[in-house]
Design a protein around this motif. Structure first.
Motif, short mmCIF file in Angstrom:
data_model
loop_
_atom_site.label_atom_id
_atom_site.label_comp_id
_atom_site.label_asym_id
_atom_site.label_seq_id
_atom_site.Cartn_x
_atom_site.Cartn_y
_atom_site.Cartn_z
N ALA A 78 0.83 -1.21 0.00
CA ALA A 78 0.00 0.00 0.00
C ALA A 78 0.86 1.26 0.00
O ALA A 78 0.52 2.25 -0.65
CB ALA A 78 -0.94 0.00 1.21
N ILE A 79 1.97 1.24 0.72
CA ILE A 79 2.86 2.41 0.74
C ILE A 79 3.41 2.65 -0.66
O ILE A 79 3.47 3.79 -1.14
CB ILE A 79 3.99 2.20 1.75
CG1 ILE A 79 3.44 2.18 3.18
CG2 ILE A 79 5.06 3.29 1.62
CD1 ILE A 79 4.43 1.73 4.23
N ALA A 80 3.80 1.57 -1.34
CA ALA A 80 4.31 1.71 -2.71
C ALA A 80 3.24 2.23 -3.65
O ALA A 80 3.48 3.14 -4.46
CB ALA A 80 4.85 0.36 -3.20
N ALA A 81 2.03 1.69 -3.54
CA ALA A 81 0.94 2.12 -4.44
C ALA A 81 0.51 3.55 -4.15
O ALA A 81 0.17 4.30 -5.07
CB ALA A 81 -0.25 1.17 -4.29
N PHE A 82 0.53 3.95 -2.88
CA PHE A 82 0.15 5.31 -2.52
C PHE A 82 1.15 6.31 -3.08
O PHE A 82 0.77 7.35 -3.63
CB PHE A 82 0.08 5.44 -1.00
CG PHE A 82 -0.35 6.81 -0.53
CD1 PHE A 82 -1.69 7.14 -0.45
CD2 PHE A 82 0.59 7.76 -0.17
CE1 PHE A 82 -2.09 8.40 -0.03
CE2 PHE A 82 0.21 9.02 0.25
CZ PHE A 82 -1.14 9.35 0.32
N ALA A 83 2.44 6.01 -2.96
CA ALA A 83 3.47 6.95 -3.40
C ALA A 83 3.75 6.86 -4.89
O ALA A 83 4.13 7.86 -5.52
CB ALA A 83 4.76 6.69 -2.62
N ALA B 168 0.16 -8.41 -8.58
CA ALA B 168 -1.29 -8.26 -8.70
C ALA B 168 -1.87 -7.39 -7.59
O ALA B 168 -2.78 -6.59 -7.84
CB ALA B 168 -1.95 -9.64 -8.68
N THR B 169 -1.36 -7.53 -6.38
CA THR B 169 -1.86 -6.70 -5.27
C THR B 169 -1.54 -5.23 -5.52
O THR B 169 -2.38 -4.36 -5.32
CB THR B 169 -1.25 -7.15 -3.94
OG1 THR B 169 -1.62 -8.51 -3.69
CG2 THR B 169 -1.73 -6.27 -2.79
N TYR B 170 -0.31 -4.96 -5.99
CA TYR B 170 0.05 -3.58 -6.32
C TYR B 170 -0.89 -3.04 -7.39
O TYR B 170 -1.34 -1.89 -7.32
CB TYR B 170 1.50 -3.50 -6.81
CG TYR B 170 1.80 -2.19 -7.50
CD1 TYR B 170 2.08 -1.04 -6.76
CD2 TYR B 170 1.76 -2.09 -8.89
CE1 TYR B 170 2.30 0.17 -7.39
CE2 TYR B 170 2.00 -0.88 -9.52
CZ TYR B 170 2.27 0.25 -8.76
OH TYR B 170 2.48 1.45 -9.39
N ALA B 171 -1.22 -3.85 -8.39
CA ALA B 171 -2.08 -3.38 -9.49
C ALA B 171 -3.44 -2.94 -8.96
O ALA B 171 -3.97 -1.90 -9.38
CB ALA B 171 -2.24 -4.49 -10.53
N VAL B 172 -4.01 -3.71 -8.04
CA VAL B 172 -5.32 -3.35 -7.49
C VAL B 172 -5.23 -2.07 -6.67
O VAL B 172 -6.01 -1.13 -6.84
CB VAL B 172 -5.87 -4.49 -6.60
CG1 VAL B 172 -7.15 -4.06 -5.90
CG2 VAL B 172 -6.13 -5.73 -7.45
N LEU B 173 -4.25 -2.01 -5.77
CA LEU B 173 -4.13 -0.85 -4.89
C LEU B 173 -3.77 0.41 -5.68
O LEU B 173 -4.28 1.50 -5.40
CB LEU B 173 -3.08 -1.12 -3.81
CG LEU B 173 -3.61 -1.74 -2.51
CD1 LEU B 173 -4.32 -3.06 -2.77
CD2 LEU B 173 -2.47 -1.96 -1.51
N ALA B 174 -2.90 0.27 -6.68
CA ALA B 174 -2.52 1.43 -7.49
C ALA B 174 -3.71 1.95 -8.29
O ALA B 174 -3.88 3.16 -8.45
CB ALA B 174 -1.37 1.06 -8.42
N ALA B 175 -4.55 1.04 -8.79
CA ALA B 175 -5.74 1.47 -9.54
C ALA B 175 -6.69 2.25 -8.64
O ALA B 175 -7.27 3.26 -9.05
CB ALA B 175 -6.44 0.25 -10.14
#
Length: 246
Positions: free
Chosen positions: A102-107, A227-234
């Motif tokens: 989540a930290i990666a996707a947020f930033a 895949a988790t990053y893809a969802v959170l980043a979207a």
């Protein structure tokens, strides 16, 4: 030219420096000299890369901040979530993994942003609020949630069940956040990132705010296909329907 015994020892020294995330070439003359040699001496560079290959490690970056190393899952140097303090159960590890992504996707909400070296800051409050948004979105979009791995669903549902605010441990002594509160897990991961040279506290920008360092940007870039990053980043981008998150 054949590398001497001294040269091979220097290979080991440079790799050892790269494995110490808080060490900077600017503060260590040996590290600075060997990093310069790695950049200019092809034979020395090949020797370093060859040893790292045998250890299932690769150089992701060689900036003035030092070598940023990436390790494959099978490497003896591979980081495991269970290495964090106070992470003793499967549920704990799922929460730490979710917060980390989540930290990666947020930033870095788009893959291209991993190539942008501008400074980024995050706070415990921002990341916690973002994860609450993630939980709300997934609760209201069972079709999206259902397409993800079971471990991801377990992670976000576990987070959703946590107290969203401050919750102190009971007992004598100074009150402290409890593992039953979501802010505990966000703060826990960000504090660990400081210890790993991935972030630094930035109190001038607000309470529990952290500057993400280049080492984090480079290593987090390895998550771009996750895949988790893809969802959170979207969700972070506000993509309608979260296309491409499946």
């Amino acid at each position: 030219m054949t590398l001497s015994q001294r040269d091979l020892a220097d290979v080991g020294v440079l790799i050892g420096c790269g494995l110490r995330p808080k060490l900077r070439p600017g503060a260590d003359s040996d590290y600075r000299q060997l990093l310069g040699r790695y950049r200019t001496d092809t034979e020395f560079r090949n020797a370093v890369d060859g040893v790292l290959e045998g250890l299932d490690v690769q150089v992701l970056s060689e900036s003035d901040l030092g070598l940023v190393l990436g390790v494959r899952r099978e490497s003896v140097f591979a980081y495991r979530i269970s290495d964090l303090p106070n992470v003793g159960t499967v549920n704990d590890r799922l929460l730490v993994g979710l917060v980390s992504v989540a930290i990666a996707a947020f930033a870095f909400p788009a893959r291209a942003e991993f190539d942008d070296d501008r400074v980024r800051w995050v706070s415990v409050e921002e990341v916690e609020r973002f994860l609450r948004e993630v939980c709300e979105r997934l609760n209201s979009s069972p079709d999206i949630a259902g397409r993800q791995e079971e471990s991801f669903e377990e992670a976000w549902r576990s987070y959703d069940r946590l107290s969203p605010g401050y919750k102190a441990d009971r007992g004598r002594g100074k009150a402290r956040r409890s593992a039953a509160s979501s802010v505990y897990w966000v703060a826990h991961v960000l504090t660990w990132m400081v210890d790993q040279g991935l972030a630094r506290p930035a109190p001038a920008r607000g309470a529990e705010t952290f500057q993400l360092l280049e080492r984090f940007r480079i290593q987090a870039g390895e998550l771009a296909g996750n895949a988790t990053y893809a969802v959170l980043a979207a969700i972070r981008r506000g993509d309608e329907g979260m296309e491409g998150a499946s």
